[in-house]
Design a protein around this motif. Structure first.
Motif, mmCIF file in Angstrom:
data_model
loop_
_atom_site.group_PDB
_atom_site.id
_atom_site.type_symbol
_atom_site.label_atom_id
_atom_site.label_comp_id
_atom_site.label_asym_id
_atom_site.label_seq_id
_atom_site.Cartn_x
_atom_site.Cartn_y
_atom_site.Cartn_z
ATOM 1 N N ASP A 192 0.874 -1.009 0.120
ATOM 2 C CA ASP A 192 0.220 0.224 0.460
ATOM 3 C C ASP A 192 0.837 1.239 0.239
ATOM 4 O O ASP A 192 0.449 2.878 0.089
ATOM 5 C CB ASP A 192 -1.079 -0.229 1.486
ATOM 6 N N GLY A 193 1.854 0.949 -0.323
ATOM 7 C CA GLY A 193 3.484 2.565 -0.086
ATOM 8 C C GLY A 193 3.895 2.472 0.977
ATOM 9 O O GLY A 193 5.410 2.477 1.128
ATOM 10 N N ILE A 252 -1.254 -11.184 -4.237
ATOM 11 C CA ILE A 252 -2.175 -10.347 -3.732
ATOM 12 C C ILE A 252 -2.512 -8.746 -4.210
ATOM 13 O O ILE A 252 -1.330 -8.376 -5.422
ATOM 14 C CB ILE A 252 -2.054 -11.005 -2.503
ATOM 15 N N VAL A 253 -3.491 -8.039 -4.076
ATOM 16 C CA VAL A 253 -3.209 -6.630 -4.782
ATOM 17 C C VAL A 253 -3.978 -5.955 -3.390
ATOM 18 O O VAL A 253 -4.917 -6.166 -3.121
ATOM 19 C CB VAL A 253 -3.971 -6.908 -5.840
ATOM 20 N N CYS A 254 -3.274 -5.092 -2.940
ATOM 21 C CA CYS A 254 -3.278 -3.944 -2.732
ATOM 22 C C CYS A 254 -4.409 -2.661 -2.808
ATOM 23 O O CYS A 254 -4.347 -1.914 -3.735
ATOM 24 C CB CYS A 254 -2.800 -3.255 -1.019
ATOM 25 N N VAL A 255 -5.725 -3.035 -2.356
ATOM 26 C CA VAL A 255 -6.479 -1.056 -2.323
ATOM 27 C C VAL A 255 -7.734 -1.043 -1.610
ATOM 28 O O VAL A 255 -8.183 -1.564 -0.776
ATOM 29 C CB VAL A 255 -7.581 -2.064 -3.702
ATOM 30 N N LYS A 256 -7.700 0.695 -1.060
ATOM 31 C CA LYS A 256 -8.050 1.248 -0.201
ATOM 32 C C LYS A 256 -8.203 -0.343 1.233
ATOM 33 O O LYS A 256 -9.012 0.146 1.188
ATOM 34 C CB LYS A 256 -9.685 1.297 -0.798
ATOM 35 N N GLY A 257 -7.003 0.169 1.404
ATOM 36 C CA GLY A 257 -7.073 -0.208 3.158
ATOM 37 C C GLY A 257 -7.508 -1.845 2.936
ATOM 38 O O GLY A 257 -7.649 -2.642 3.877
ATOM 39 N N ASP A 315 -8.370 -7.533 5.907
ATOM 40 C CA ASP A 315 -7.800 -6.279 5.969
ATOM 41 C C ASP A 315 -6.642 -5.941 5.995
ATOM 42 O O ASP A 315 -5.913 -6.459 7.325
ATOM 43 C CB ASP A 315 -8.612 -5.608 7.630
ATOM 44 N N ALA A 316 -6.334 -4.723 5.686
ATOM 45 C CA ALA A 316 -4.997 -4.582 5.849
ATOM 46 C C ALA A 316 -4.420 -4.513 6.930
ATOM 47 O O ALA A 316 -2.578 -4.099 6.992
ATOM 48 C CB ALA A 316 -4.582 -3.526 5.201
ATOM 49 N N GLN A 317 -4.862 -3.582 7.514
ATOM 50 C CA GLN A 317 -4.258 -3.146 9.052
ATOM 51 C C GLN A 317 -3.862 -4.408 10.405
ATOM 52 O O GLN A 317 -3.236 -4.464 10.811
ATOM 53 C CB GLN A 317 -5.285 -2.026 10.138
#
Length: 249
Positions: free
Chosen positions: A45-46, A80-85, A108-110
């Motif tokens: 996610d940067g 995998i890909v990360c999109v908006k959290g 959930d990315a967190q």
């Protein structure tokens, strides 16, 4: 005059796959991340790096320090890909004889908690491999257990309703493992277990295909920033931060 201009342009613009030199990776940095289960997908996610082993998701900072490990789950987890959290993972039964177990898991990315699952079994035959995101749509690639099929990428909308099948006239070994969208050029970066990779326009027109070659076997790929890709060098248990060199004109 127009004929002369056309001839000049035809000399300057190489045909698909016929660049003077193949695309190359310029390695900028290496992060060693020991794994006991085979690194599969990677995403970012940067701010953090997410690495998917065969059945477990891990979260690292950009220096390779482990932040959190998710629960170990069943079925094969791939790209995998990360999109908006959120983290979207291609999940499959991965059976060479064929299977209808193909899903996208959403985490959930967190917290790395599993939030939801999307069924897509009717659109894949062997194994759902790489996954990417472009302008509200998801792109999931087939990973075959042979080298005989043309690459196949399935486009879905944001709710994972089927939109379109894309066939690329390139046979990645074992099908597609790494898939990433590059917004700066409106292209997809595509590769598999081997060293060959390519870039193709988002329209998936085969005459836009540009070939490349790495110095090692590839797995998944993600875009850290406009100038940097992160490539999974699974054999070395490492993530490589690379700059993609363009071919000389």
């Amino acid at each position: 005059m127009r004929k002369t201009l056309f001839l000049l342009l035809s000399l300057l613009i190489p045909l698909a796959g016929e660049a003077a030199e193949p695309l190359r990776f310029q390695i900028k940095r290496q992060l060693h991340l020991p794994s006991d289960d085979g690194q599969q997908g990677i995403g970012t996610d940067g701010k953090f790096l997410f690495v998917q082993n065969t059945q477990q998701l891990f979260k690292y900072d950009l220096n390779g320090n482990l932040i959190k490990a998710g629960p170990k789950l069943r079925l094969h987890h791939g790209g995998i890909v990360c999109v908006k959290g959120k983290i979207y993972v291609a999940v499959s039964g991965c059976d060479a004889a064929g299977t209808n177990q193909h899903l996208v898991h959403v985490y959930d990315a967190q917290s790395l908690a599993l939030l939801e699952k999307h069924e897509m079994g009717e659109y894949f035959s062997v194994c759902a491999g790489g996954i990417a995101y472009r302008k509200g749509h998801f792109f999931v690639a087939e990973s075959f257990f042979d080298d005989d099929h043309f690459d196949r990428i399935i486009e879905f909308d944001a709710q994972f309703n089927h939109v379109k099948d894309h066939i690329v006239k390139f046979k990645s070994p074992y099908g597609i493992q790494g898939l990433e969208y590059l917004p700066a050029t409106d292209q997809f970066h595509v590769h598999s277990h081997g060293r060959d990779f390519y870039r193709i326009d988002a329209s998936f027109e085969n005459d836009s295909l540009m070939k490349g070659k790495a110095d090692f076997d590839l797995q998944d790929v993600t875009r850290l920033d406009p100038k940097t890709l992160v490539v999974n060098h699974r054999a070395a248990e490492s993530l490589l931060l690379i700059e993609l060199e363009m071919p000389s004109k």
